[in-house]
Design a protein around this motif. Structure first.
Motif, PDB file in Angstrom:
ATOM      1  N   ASP A 232       0.731  -1.239  -0.020  1.00  0.00           N
ATOM      2  CA  ASP A 232       0.037  -0.087  -0.027  1.00  0.00           C
ATOM      3  C   ASP A 232       0.886   1.248  -0.045  1.00  0.00           C
ATOM      4  O   ASP A 232       0.329   2.394  -0.254  1.00  0.00           O
ATOM      5  CB  ASP A 232      -0.971  -0.173   1.383  1.00  0.00           C
ATOM      6  CG  ASP A 232      -0.458  -0.042   2.389  1.00  0.00           C
ATOM      7  OD1 ASP A 232       0.906   0.063   2.634  1.00  0.00           O
ATOM      8  OD2 ASP A 232      -1.011  -0.407   3.439  1.00  0.00           O
ATOM      9  N   GLY A 233       2.103   1.330   0.196  1.00  0.00           N
ATOM     10  CA  GLY A 233       2.923   2.408   0.072  1.00  0.00           C
ATOM     11  C   GLY A 233       2.687   3.092   1.508  1.00  0.00           C
ATOM     12  O   GLY A 233       3.426   4.343   1.518  1.00  0.00           O
ATOM     13  N   GLU A 234       2.180   2.786   2.313  1.00  0.00           N
ATOM     14  CA  GLU A 234       1.884   3.705   3.820  1.00  0.00           C
ATOM     15  C   GLU A 234       2.867   3.403   4.669  1.00  0.00           C
ATOM     16  O   GLU A 234       3.629   2.210   4.585  1.00  0.00           O
ATOM     17  CB  GLU A 234       0.332   3.445   4.101  1.00  0.00           C
ATOM     18  CG  GLU A 234      -0.508   3.854   2.915  1.00  0.00           C
ATOM     19  CD  GLU A 234      -0.621   5.290   2.685  1.00  0.00           C
ATOM     20  OE1 GLU A 234      -0.143   6.128   3.743  1.00  0.00           O
ATOM     21  OE2 GLU A 234      -1.170   5.625   1.816  1.00  0.00           O
ATOM     22  N   ASN A 235       3.022   4.155   5.609  1.00  0.00           N
ATOM     23  CA  ASN A 235       3.995   3.950   6.937  1.00  0.00           C
ATOM     24  C   ASN A 235       3.213   2.765   7.397  1.00  0.00           C
ATOM     25  O   ASN A 235       2.133   2.869   7.628  1.00  0.00           O
ATOM     26  CB  ASN A 235       4.187   5.203   7.683  1.00  0.00           C
ATOM     27  CG  ASN A 235       5.047   5.976   6.974  1.00  0.00           C
ATOM     28  OD1 ASN A 235       5.857   5.776   6.294  1.00  0.00           O
ATOM     29  ND2 ASN A 235       4.701   7.376   7.169  1.00  0.00           N
ATOM     30  N   PRO A 236       4.062   2.021   8.103  1.00  0.00           N
ATOM     31  CA  PRO A 236       3.628   0.994   9.072  1.00  0.00           C
ATOM     32  C   PRO A 236       2.462   1.549  10.171  1.00  0.00           C
ATOM     33  O   PRO A 236       2.725   2.564  10.792  1.00  0.00           O
ATOM     34  CB  PRO A 236       4.747   0.453   9.801  1.00  0.00           C
ATOM     35  CG  PRO A 236       5.924   0.563   8.907  1.00  0.00           C
ATOM     36  CD  PRO A 236       5.647   2.058   8.117  1.00  0.00           C
ATOM     37  N   ALA A 237       1.305   0.724  10.151  1.00  0.00           N
ATOM     38  CA  ALA A 237       0.333   1.271  11.290  1.00  0.00           C
ATOM     39  C   ALA A 237       0.791   1.168  12.638  1.00  0.00           C
ATOM     40  O   ALA A 237       1.683   0.012  12.763  1.00  0.00           O
ATOM     41  CB  ALA A 237      -1.020   0.552  10.898  1.00  0.00           C
ATOM     42  N   THR A 238       0.543   2.101  13.382  1.00  0.00           N
ATOM     43  CA  THR A 238       0.769   1.998  14.781  1.00  0.00           C
ATOM     44  C   THR A 238      -0.448   2.426  15.714  1.00  0.00           C
ATOM     45  O   THR A 238      -1.066   3.194  15.348  1.00  0.00           O
ATOM     46  CB  THR A 238       1.977   3.079  15.240  1.00  0.00           C
ATOM     47  OG1 THR A 238       1.591   4.327  14.828  1.00  0.00           O
ATOM     48  CG2 THR A 238       3.292   2.690  14.467  1.00  0.00           C
ATOM     49  N   SER A 239      -0.339   1.687  16.773  1.00  0.00           N
ATOM     50  CA  SER A 239      -1.466   2.065  17.873  1.00  0.00           C
ATOM     51  C   SER A 239      -1.149   1.553  19.203  1.00  0.00           C
ATOM     52  O   SER A 239      -0.015   1.222  19.367  1.00  0.00           O
ATOM     53  CB  SER A 239      -3.024   1.022  17.445  1.00  0.00           C
ATOM     54  OG  SER A 239      -3.240   1.100  16.213  1.00  0.00           O
TER      55      SER A 239
END
Length: 364
Positions: free
Chosen positions: A253-260
């Motif tokens: 997806d080309g996005e930064n890794p999701a963080t929570s």
């Protein structure tokens, strides 16, 4: 002849700076992830064969000189793709069949992006429709002629008319013309262009039978040439892509890794994670993998190895299960911690054009 659809408007390539990092060149396109992975992964194909049917083009910068990435010229896309993807793209070669409004836009973008070379194939002379779609053609091009091998005068094709101006966009890219192909109905001539190409892009209407044969030849080629067929017809358009049976996408997806941030992790089998809602959705999909850090609770179950990754099954925008993690024997729930998505390569299998015609699947 083939009447191309009316395409994009005429961009401005006037002299003068267009950005601090492009040295007066047109703004480089920030391509989407699909284009990036397609072009970069296609570079494993073999180089063009020694005997080529393409017409000599203005010389590009020697390959050895182009081995190092020009960071000033490619600064914007290096930020998006990185050096490794750029180098792989710089080793790839494209064949573009059709230099209509859509075709010249594709050619412009891949030349600016910095592939090794592109072979243009479009012997059809321009007509009035082209003037509304191909921004490199003018009224004066409608009657330009060349003398053929038989001594007869013939109108220049769209590929010949656009080549020089495309080559001016990037000195590192070789732009040439498949001069041996005299018609877009020349089946054997078009098929011969496949070998040695990283990707074949068709942007004009061809017969279904010829498209199938081109795609079959791409699949059978030594370098497993990728195949793209795209058409723009007014407000409607179609795109077909075949990158083979095993195509690896390094970043889906080309996005930064999701963080929570963890709100709690229940003592269940499998363990159920809930993230803090005031920080937004977790942004994960079923099958993604995550790591945990600074988890408090669960008797240290998720704190023993910070490098361990866990597969998730999404159950809601703020909740997911950790597959294979049994927390039912833990004495306390987890009440804090941090979650980081781990990006992993994804292998995708594509249908051939023949298969897609029989079973098109979902259409968008």
């Amino acid at each position: 002849g083939v009447n191309p659809p009316k395409g994009s408007g005429t961009p401005s390539y006037a002299a003068g700076p267009t950005g601090d990092d492009n040295d007066g060149r047109p703004d480089l396109p920030i391509t989407n992830k699909t284009m990036t992975t397609e072009t970069a992964a296609a570079s494993d194909a073999a180089p063009p064969p020694p005997s080529s049917s393409v017409e000599d083009a203005p010389p590009a910068v020697p390959v050895a000189a182009a081995a190092e990435v020009d960071e000033k010229l490619y600064s914007r896309q290096l930020y998006v793709m990185g050096h490794e993807a750029q180098k792989r793209m710089m080793a790839s070669r494209a064949v573009l069949i059709g230099v209509s409004g859509l075709g010249v836009e594709v050619a412009k973008n891949i030349v600016l992006a910095g592939i090794s070379g592109v072979t243009l194939c479009d012997p059809e002379p321009p007509n009035s429709f082209d003037l509304g779609g191909n921004f490199y053609l003018t009224e004066g091009d409608l009657n330009k002629c060349d003398e053929g091998d038989d001594g007869e005068s013939r109108r220049k094709g769209r590929a010949d008319l656009c080549r020089d101006r495309l080559a001016e966009l990037n000195e590192y890219v070789k732009v040439d013309v498949a001069s041996d192909v005299k018609s877009l109905k020349d089946e054997e001539g078009l098929l011969n262009l496949v070998e040695g190409a990283s990707v074949v892009v068709v942007t004009v209407p061809l017969s279904t039978d010829l498209l199938c044969k081109l795609n079959d030849r791409c699949r059978a080629s030594a370098g497993k040439t990728r195949f793209i067929h795209a058409l723009s017809t007014g407000v409607f358009g179609t795109v077909f892509c075949d990158f083979g049976d095993s195509f690896v996408v390094s970043d889906k997806d080309g996005e930064n890794p999701a963080t929570s941030q963890v709100e709690n992790i229940l003592t269940s089998d499998p363990a159920v994670v809930k993230v803090l809602e005031d920080q937004g959705r977790h942004g994960l999909e079923t099958g993604d993998r995550v790591t945990f850090s600074k988890v408090k609770g669960l008797d240290g179950l998720l704190s023993r190895d910070a490098k361990s990754t866990y597969e998730v099954k999404v159950t809601g925008p703020y909740t997911f299960e950790l597959l294979g993690v049994d927390a039912s024997e833990c004495s306390e729930v987890a009440t804090q911690g941090y979650i980081t998505q781990v990006k992993a390569p994804v292998e995708v299998s594509f249908k051939s054009y023949r298969e897609a015609l029989e079973d098109p699947g979902e259409l968008m």
